[in-house]
Structures are given as C-alpha cells and as structure tokens.
Scaffold this motif. Sequence first.
Motif, PDB file in Angstrom:
ATOM      1  N   ASN A   1      78.427  18.713  -4.925  1.00 31.87           N
ATOM      2  CA  ASN A   1      79.128  17.503  -5.357  1.00 31.87           C
ATOM      3  C   ASN A   1      78.361  16.299  -4.836  1.00 31.87           C
ATOM      4  N   ALA A   2      78.909  15.112  -5.100  1.00 24.89           N
ATOM      5  CA  ALA A   2      78.136  13.899  -4.806  1.00 24.89           C
ATOM      6  C   ALA A   2      77.698  13.834  -3.345  1.00 24.89           C
ATOM      7  N   GLN A   3      78.592  14.270  -2.440  1.00 28.20           N
ATOM      8  CA  GLN A   3      78.288  14.123  -1.013  1.00 28.20           C
ATOM      9  C   GLN A   3      77.407  15.229  -0.453  1.00 28.20           C
ATOM     10  N   ARG A   4      77.735  16.476  -0.838  1.00 30.77           N
ATOM     11  CA  ARG A   4      77.021  17.549  -0.158  1.00 30.77           C
ATOM     12  C   ARG A   4      77.012  18.831  -0.988  1.00 30.77           C
ATOM     13  N   THR A   5      76.251  19.787  -0.488  1.00 30.97           N
ATOM     14  CA  THR A   5      76.187  21.100  -1.127  1.00 30.97           C
ATOM     15  C   THR A   5      76.821  22.114  -0.195  1.00 30.97           C
ATOM     16  N   VAL A   6      77.774  22.893  -0.741  1.00 33.39           N
ATOM     17  CA  VAL A   6      78.380  23.971   0.048  1.00 33.39           C
ATOM     18  C   VAL A   6      77.795  25.293  -0.447  1.00 33.39           C
ATOM     19  N   THR A   7      77.173  26.025   0.469  1.00 36.82           N
ATOM     20  CA  THR A   7      76.694  27.356   0.100  1.00 36.82           C
ATOM     21  C   THR A   7      77.794  28.347   0.454  1.00 36.82           C
ATOM     22  N   ALA A   8      78.549  28.767  -0.565  1.00 34.53           N
ATOM     23  CA  ALA A   8      79.712  29.628  -0.321  1.00 34.53           C
ATOM     24  C   ALA A   8      79.310  31.087  -0.159  1.00 34.53           C
ATOM     25  N   VAL A   9      78.249  31.481  -0.862  1.00 24.19           N
ATOM     26  CA  VAL A   9      77.732  32.849  -0.744  1.00 24.19           C
ATOM     27  C   VAL A   9      76.222  32.749  -0.676  1.00 24.19           C
TER      28      VAL A   9
ATOM     29  N   MET B   1      81.784  39.653   6.058  1.00 25.21           N
ATOM     30  CA  MET B   1      81.141  38.393   5.678  1.00 25.21           C
ATOM     31  C   MET B   1      81.471  37.283   6.664  1.00 25.21           C
ATOM     32  N   ARG B   2      80.512  36.400   6.819  1.00 28.56           N
ATOM     33  CA  ARG B   2      80.761  35.188   7.600  1.00 28.56           C
ATOM     34  C   ARG B   2      79.911  34.069   7.026  1.00 28.56           C
ATOM     35  N   ARG B   3      80.536  32.954   6.757  1.00 25.24           N
ATOM     36  CA  ARG B   3      79.840  31.809   6.168  1.00 25.24           C
ATOM     37  C   ARG B   3      78.984  32.207   4.968  1.00 25.24           C
ATOM     38  N   GLY B   4      79.552  33.054   4.126  1.00 25.15           N
ATOM     39  CA  GLY B   4      78.882  33.428   2.886  1.00 25.15           C
ATOM     40  C   GLY B   4      77.822  34.500   3.031  1.00 25.15           C
ATOM     41  N   GLN B   5      77.554  34.911   4.260  1.00 28.83           N
ATOM     42  CA  GLN B   5      76.489  35.891   4.452  1.00 28.83           C
ATOM     43  C   GLN B   5      77.027  37.226   4.931  1.00 28.83           C
ATOM     44  N   MET B   6      76.201  38.243   4.754  1.00 27.02           N
ATOM     45  CA  MET B   6      76.566  39.546   5.243  1.00 27.02           C
ATOM     46  C   MET B   6      76.296  39.628   6.738  1.00 27.02           C
ATOM     47  N   VAL B   7      77.313  40.032   7.476  1.00 27.30           N
ATOM     48  CA  VAL B   7      77.139  40.242   8.906  1.00 27.30           C
ATOM     49  C   VAL B   7      76.861  41.720   9.155  1.00 27.30           C
ATOM     50  N   GLU B   8      77.613  42.548   8.443  1.00 23.14           N
ATOM     51  CA  GLU B   8      77.495  43.980   8.646  1.00 23.14           C
ATOM     52  C   GLU B   8      77.965  44.681   7.386  1.00 23.14           C
ATOM     53  N   TYR B   9      77.328  45.811   7.093  1.00 17.28           N
ATOM     54  CA  TYR B   9      77.686  46.557   5.886  1.00 17.28           C
ATOM     55  C   TYR B   9      77.370  48.011   6.157  1.00 17.28           C
ATOM     56  N   GLY B  10      78.368  48.848   6.007  1.00 17.33           N
ATOM     57  CA  GLY B  10      78.084  50.256   6.265  1.00 17.33           C
ATOM     58  C   GLY B  10      79.296  51.119   6.038  1.00 17.33           C
ATOM     59  N   ARG B  11      79.170  52.351   6.415  1.00 11.04           N
ATOM     60  CA  ARG B  11      80.291  53.284   6.249  1.00 11.04           C
ATOM     61  C   ARG B  11      81.446  52.835   7.136  1.00 11.04           C
ATOM     62  N   ALA B  12      82.678  52.977   6.609  1.00 15.05           N
ATOM     63  CA  ALA B  12      83.843  52.416   7.287  1.00 15.05           C
ATOM     64  C   ALA B  12      83.988  52.944   8.713  1.00 15.05           C
ATOM     65  N   ASP B  13      83.831  54.251   8.891  1.00 19.81           N
ATOM     66  CA  ASP B  13      84.036  54.801  10.235  1.00 19.81           C
ATOM     67  C   ASP B  13      83.032  54.204  11.215  1.00 19.81           C
ATOM     68  N   GLN B  14      81.814  54.010  10.739  1.00 19.28           N
ATOM     69  CA  GLN B  14      80.795  53.451  11.620  1.00 19.28           C
ATOM     70  C   GLN B  14      81.097  51.975  11.937  1.00 19.28           C
ATOM     71  N   VAL B  15      81.426  51.204  10.915  1.00 19.74           N
ATOM     72  CA  VAL B  15      81.678  49.767  11.131  1.00 19.74           C
ATOM     73  C   VAL B  15      82.915  49.563  11.998  1.00 19.74           C
ATOM     74  N   LEU B  16      83.962  50.362  11.769  1.00 21.32           N
ATOM     75  CA  LEU B  16      85.201  50.164  12.523  1.00 21.32           C
ATOM     76  C   LEU B  16      85.118  50.722  13.939  1.00 21.32           C
ATOM     77  N   ARG B  17      84.455  51.873  14.085  1.00 13.79           N
ATOM     78  CA  ARG B  17      84.439  52.494  15.416  1.00 13.79           C
ATOM     79  C   ARG B  17      83.287  52.030  16.273  1.00 13.79           C
ATOM     80  N   ALA B  18      82.158  51.766  15.633  1.00 13.91           N
ATOM     81  CA  ALA B  18      80.989  51.359  16.415  1.00 13.91           C
ATOM     82  C   ALA B  18      80.291  50.188  15.743  1.00 13.91           C
ATOM     83  N   PRO B  19      81.017  49.039  15.652  1.00 12.13           N
ATOM     84  CA  PRO B  19      80.400  47.890  14.976  1.00 12.13           C
ATOM     85  C   PRO B  19      79.125  47.458  15.685  1.00 12.13           C
ATOM     86  N   ARG B  20      78.122  47.098  14.890  1.00 16.32           N
ATOM     87  CA  ARG B  20      76.841  46.706  15.493  1.00 16.32           C
ATOM     88  C   ARG B  20      76.848  45.245  15.918  1.00 16.32           C
TER      89      ARG B  20
END
Length: 286
Positions: A19-27, A232-251
């Motif tokens: 927009n006129a003021q700024r650019t938001v990078t949503a993803v 996701m955080r601020r439009g970016q991928m923080v972590e992506y993986g198998r659910a058991d791995q992400v939930l039990r042993a998040p990197r």
Amino acid sequence: MTDASVLLSVSRLSVEFHNAQRTVTAVKDLSFEIFPGEVLCVVGESGSGKSVMSRAVMGLVDPPGIVTSEGISLRGESINSLSERQLSKQVRGSRIGMVFQDPMTSLNPSFPAGEQISEGLRLHKGLGRKAAHERSVELLALCGIPEPGRRALQFPHQMSGGMRQRVLIAAAVACEPDLIIADEPTTALDVTIQLQVLKLLDAVTRQQGRGLLLITHDLGVVSAMADRVLVMRRGQMVEYGRADQVLRAPRQPYTRALINAASDLRTAPRGQLAELAGDQYCKVEQ
Ligand SMILES: Nc1ncnc2c1ncn2[C@@H]1O[C@H](COP(=O)(O)OP(=O)(O)OP(=O)(O)O)[C@@H](O)[C@H]1O
Ligand SMILES: [Mg+2]
C-alpha cells in the motif's frame, strides 16, 4: 512439480501486500507438500500468515496482494497458472474444498443452507435436485446438526455461528474433493461437536488418498490429527516435519515456546510467543 505421488506441492510461495505507506510480506518463500491420505496441520501465532498462505494456494488473494511462487500443484497438475475462471470452475469447490475462518462471510445470506451444499453436488457431481437435497441433509446430519431436514431449509441468519460452521464443513466435504483446506474450522464449536466434525474431516481425508490442510491453534487437535506439522512465524517456515517429531522433539525454540504456550495461544497477543521463546529463536528472524 509434476510428481503425482504428492497430493499438494507448494514451492517458494510468497505473498506481499503493497500500500502507499509500506509493504507487508505476509508469506515468504514457503515450500511444503501434502501426501495422499495425510493431514498437514499449520500452526503459528496470530498474524503469522496461515490464512493468507491457504488463500494463496487456492488463488484467493485479492489485490493489493501479490502472489508469487515457483509452482503449486495438485496431484502433479500445476494450478498456480490457471485463470480465475478455470480455478473457480475446475478446482475450488470440486477438487479443493474450503472451510474459511469466518462462517458468516463465506455463506451466501440469500440461500437456504441445504441449497448451498446441494449446489456443488449438482454442479460438480451431476446429481439431480432431489438427490442433491437428500445428500445435503445426510451431510448435515453427519456434521452433527439435529433436525437436518428442517435446518436444510433455513437461511444462514437463522442459525448460530456453530451451526453455520457445520454447514460450511458439510459443503466442503460434499463433493469429496482431493484436498480440503480448513482454517480454524472448529473454533466456534463446542467440544463434542468439534470432535464429531474433526472425525468427519479425518475420515474424508483418509479415503482414496485425499488430504487435509488444517489450520489450528489447538495443539490437542494437532496431536490427534496431524501426520505432518508446519510451524509458521512472520510468514516463514520455522519447522516442518512429521507430527510426532515436531511435537515431541521440536528442533526450533520457537516451536518449543509454541507448544509450551499452547493453552494461551488463542489469546496470546502477537509477538508474545516470540518473547517467550527468548533470544535463541533469532535464527528465523527475517
Ligand atoms: N488485505 C491485506 N492487506 C494487508 N495486509 C494483510 C492483508 N491480509 C492479511 N494481511 C497481513 O498478513 C499477515 C498475515 O495474516 P493472516 O491473516 O494470514 O494471519 P494468521 O496466521 O491467519 O492469523 P490468525 O491466527 O489471527 O488467523 C498479517 O500481518 C496481516 O495483517
Ligand atoms: Mg487466520
């Protein structure tokens, strides 16, 4: 990008709002895949770009949003270069079913609930008026709506928020699409109905190699439903993986903070999780 053994493939998706003021990078530069028969849960604090990402996959980002990607494909077929007409005729509602975050704006106020479900069945499945109506009533019942025959004839304004949300879910699963994209589909529902609806979504997904992209704040739902998790955080991928791995042993510390703060997620103001995560999460800083 032509691999049909992947249900949905998203490569380097970005969405910017100018927009006129700024650019938001949503993803920003987001890539992920959903495999046949699987549920991908997308989590992240408010404003992290989950809804914008899911709308971009379906070609539903309105100007001034600008979507770029290296490719989005469904069962190996590229959908990111289709025209709006092709998307609305051949993809949305038929091959991708959608449940949006806000049930009021996604239902048409001028048509009874049953008609909004049977419309898709007639258009995409070739059912006659009577058969489509009967199937709509059946789907309303499957979504836990009491007196489905009577409810099918009611207009959205005659229904509660939870009721409307279930109508949307019935409409999304009606045509048995390859992929369902559901953005916080059960937030407005009470716990028993929530379970019923999630079971329905789960059952539809596992049949015939379909898939579900489920956006949720509820880590209980994630652990019950997800095969894979995208954080996701601020439009970016923080972590992506198998659910058991992400939930039990998040990197990532951010994922750990997200899991620790799970009970407060719905009310957590933007940025609070980042604070909880401390300085270490800076790795994912833009
Ligand atoms: N039309 C728009 N114009 C400008 N910025 C937008 C627009 N739509 C979304 N955004 C911005 O994009 C970012 C991501 O928003 P999005 O709605 O995808 O977040 P979310 O992760 O779905 O949040 P929530 O959990 O609250 O639903 C936010 O910063 C939002 O302000
Ligand atoms: Mg959202």
